[in-house]
Design an enzyme around this catalytic site. Structure first.
Site, PDB file in Angstrom:
ATOM      1  N   ARG A  46      86.724 164.385  91.944  1.00 60.10           N
ATOM      2  CA  ARG A  46      85.738 165.536  91.735  1.00 60.10           C
ATOM      3  C   ARG A  46      85.910 165.966  90.613  1.00 60.10           C
ATOM      4  O   ARG A  46      84.784 166.519  89.785  1.00 60.10           O
ATOM      5  CB  ARG A  46      85.628 166.596  92.787  1.00 60.10           C
ATOM      6  CG  ARG A  46      84.465 166.819  92.740  1.00 60.10           C
ATOM      7  CD  ARG A  46      84.680 168.435  93.424  1.00 60.10           C
ATOM      8  NE  ARG A  46      85.958 169.201  93.647  1.00 60.10           N
ATOM      9  CZ  ARG A  46      86.927 169.787  94.120  1.00 60.10           C
ATOM     10  NH1 ARG A  46      87.250 168.593  94.770  1.00 60.10           N
ATOM     11  NH2 ARG A  46      88.336 170.576  93.873  1.00 60.10           N
ATOM     12  N   TYR A  98      59.082 171.162  84.542  1.00 60.38           N
ATOM     13  CA  TYR A  98      58.877 170.505  85.190  1.00 60.38           C
ATOM     14  C   TYR A  98      58.835 171.276  86.860  1.00 60.38           C
ATOM     15  O   TYR A  98      59.746 172.743  87.086  1.00 60.38           O
ATOM     16  CB  TYR A  98      60.162 169.860  85.702  1.00 60.38           C
ATOM     17  CG  TYR A  98      60.968 169.001  86.609  1.00 60.38           C
ATOM     18  CD1 TYR A  98      59.288 167.972  87.189  1.00 60.38           C
ATOM     19  CD2 TYR A  98      61.935 168.981  86.970  1.00 60.38           C
ATOM     20  CE1 TYR A  98      60.002 167.213  88.555  1.00 60.38           C
ATOM     21  CE2 TYR A  98      62.637 168.437  88.156  1.00 60.38           C
ATOM     22  CZ  TYR A  98      61.512 168.043  88.630  1.00 60.38           C
ATOM     23  OH  TYR A  98      61.618 166.847  90.130  1.00 60.38           O
ATOM     24  N   ASP A 170      65.868 170.685  77.635  1.00 61.56           N
ATOM     25  CA  ASP A 170      64.897 169.823  78.529  1.00 61.56           C
ATOM     26  C   ASP A 170      64.250 169.108  77.677  1.00 61.56           C
ATOM     27  O   ASP A 170      63.539 168.734  77.315  1.00 61.56           O
ATOM     28  CB  ASP A 170      64.210 170.544  79.451  1.00 61.56           C
ATOM     29  CG  ASP A 170      64.202 168.721  80.644  1.00 61.56           C
ATOM     30  OD1 ASP A 170      64.618 168.011  80.350  1.00 61.56           O
ATOM     31  OD2 ASP A 170      63.931 169.336  81.534  1.00 61.56           O
ATOM     32  N   LYS A 195      65.835 159.096  84.182  1.00 58.53           N
ATOM     33  CA  LYS A 195      64.650 158.959  83.904  1.00 58.53           C
ATOM     34  C   LYS A 195      64.793 157.590  82.347  1.00 58.53           C
ATOM     35  O   LYS A 195      65.676 156.450  82.579  1.00 58.53           O
ATOM     36  CB  LYS A 195      64.025 160.247  83.154  1.00 58.53           C
ATOM     37  CG  LYS A 195      64.053 160.418  84.006  1.00 58.53           C
ATOM     38  CD  LYS A 195      63.086 160.785  85.534  1.00 58.53           C
ATOM     39  CE  LYS A 195      62.734 161.990  86.009  1.00 58.53           C
ATOM     40  NZ  LYS A 195      63.779 162.891  86.793  1.00 58.53           N
TER      41      LYS A 195
END
Length: 381
Positions: A46, A98, A170, A195
């Site tokens: 982690r 978004y 972003d 993406k």
């Protein structure tokens, strides 16, 4: 290194054990220690994983940053940024945003006491008017999702620096291939790695890149403490994907430009939103700020008849109707009912997001087939 060389080589080294040229998938949860606290830099996956480390270094290099931090999704990365702030802090965000970003801001963090203001930042003067004594951060997308507005990164970051406010960009729609916001003064760059960086519609991931030592330390702490980390298999897939980022983006841009020009000249199309078109209000800024104009565009049919827009989307055959973007295959999305459904209709309409808007992620297929598909879908009875 030039960008294409960085995409293939930056952040990765041959495996020291075997000499494997590809970064191994370290599919392990823990690491053996020689003595308590005496280890080889890895204790628990982690916190750190060698496959993830290689990817984080590669993404930092692509954005001309010092630190890359990966998360389980783009929204997990957004979540980490918002956790930098405290109740009473105000965040100004672009209003064409978004839907998932809007949702996490309004429905998750606003109840905890953060204050959000959504402003049209296509005119930087609007930012100066929007900033208050409580403002701690400005969040922008450029190009925006889904109306492809172009925001002036340099002017916005300049205003923020004067006010000692963080700027987060972003950069998902552009990818590092088209622009590097850190070079224009941004403090943090966010990507939905799902993406263009991944590029093959087979992973979900997010990333943050920064040059700021303090921000990097705080974000890495949140990454470990909150635990929203990507697995090594996904990191491997993205490492593989970014090796062709520059080649893919060139084709995305070429195809999108041809599709946009074709749509603009179609008798049934009312408006096309693509910064590569001279008719786009942000075209000159995009030409100055970006290296090309990207693979995303949106359009509306004449008459704004909802049923006609739906029929057009249903007829598409090469374009697949689905959420997401940036894969090698072309996708069609209906923002009002899909990616932006979490934004109330009255708020969508305020920014110009109509229920008839169709968004295209133009893939890297033969563009003649893409145009033929749009022809039969738009021109059908």
């Amino acid at each position: 290194m030039k960008f294409g060389t960085k995409a293939i080589h930056a952040g990765v080294e041959p495996d020291p054990t075997t000499g494997a040229i590809m970064t191994p998938i370290y599919q392990t949860s823990t690491y053996v220690q020689a003595s308590p606290g005496k280890h080889k830099g890895y204790e628990y996956s982690r916190t750190h994983n060698p496959t993830r480390t290689a990817l984080q270094n590669a993404l930092a290099a692509l954005e001309n940053g010092k630190y890359g931090i990966c998360y389980a999704s783009g929204l997990a990365a957004t979540d980490a940024v918002l956790k930098l702030y405290r109740p009473g802090d105000e965040i100004v965000a672009t209003n064409d945003i978004y839907g998932g970003t809007y949702r996490i801001m309004k429905r998750v963090f606003e109840p905890f006491g953060l204050i959000f203001r959504f402003v049209d930042l296509s005119n930087p003067d609007s930012l100066t008017e929007a900033i208050s004594e409580k403002t701690k951060m400005v969040w922008i997308e450029t190009p925006t999702n889904p109306l492809l507005k172009i925001l002036d990164i340099e002017k916005i970051t300049g205003i923020c620096k004067e006010k000692v406010i963080h700027t987060v960009v972003d950069n998902t729609f552009a990818s590092p291939y088209l622009q590097n916001p850190l070079d224009s003064g941004a403090d943090i760059v966010m990507h939905s790695v799902t993406k263009y960086l991944g590029g093959h519609s087979d992973t979900v991931m997010g990333a943050l890149v920064t040059n700021d030592d303090e921000l990097a330390a705080r974000l890495a702490f949140i990454q470990n403490a909150s635990g929203a980390v990507p697995g090594p298999q996904d990191c491997f897939l993205v490492l593989r994907g970014i090796k062709t980022l520059h080649i893919r983006m060139q084709r995305h841009c070429e195809n999108a430009m041809k599709v946009a020009h074709w749509l603009e000249n179609h008798p049934k199309v009312g408006k096309v939103y693509y910064p590569g078109l001279a008719s786009h209000t942000g075209h000159a800024l995009a030409a100055r700020q970006m290296r090309d104009f990207g693979g995303m565009l949106s359009f509306e049919l004449k008459g704004d008849i909802y049923e006609e827009a739906v029929r057009t989307m249903e007829r598409l055959e090469v374009f697949s109707l689905g959420e997401s973007l940036g894969g090698v295959e072309s996708l069609c999305t209906h923002p009002a009912s899909m990616t932006h459904a979490s934004i109330p209709k009255e708020e969508r309409l305020k920014v110009g997001l109509k229920d008839t808007l169709i968004r295209l992620s133009v893939g890297i297929e033969d563009v003649e087939d893409l145009i033929a598909d749009l022809e039969q879908a738009i021109g059908g009875d």
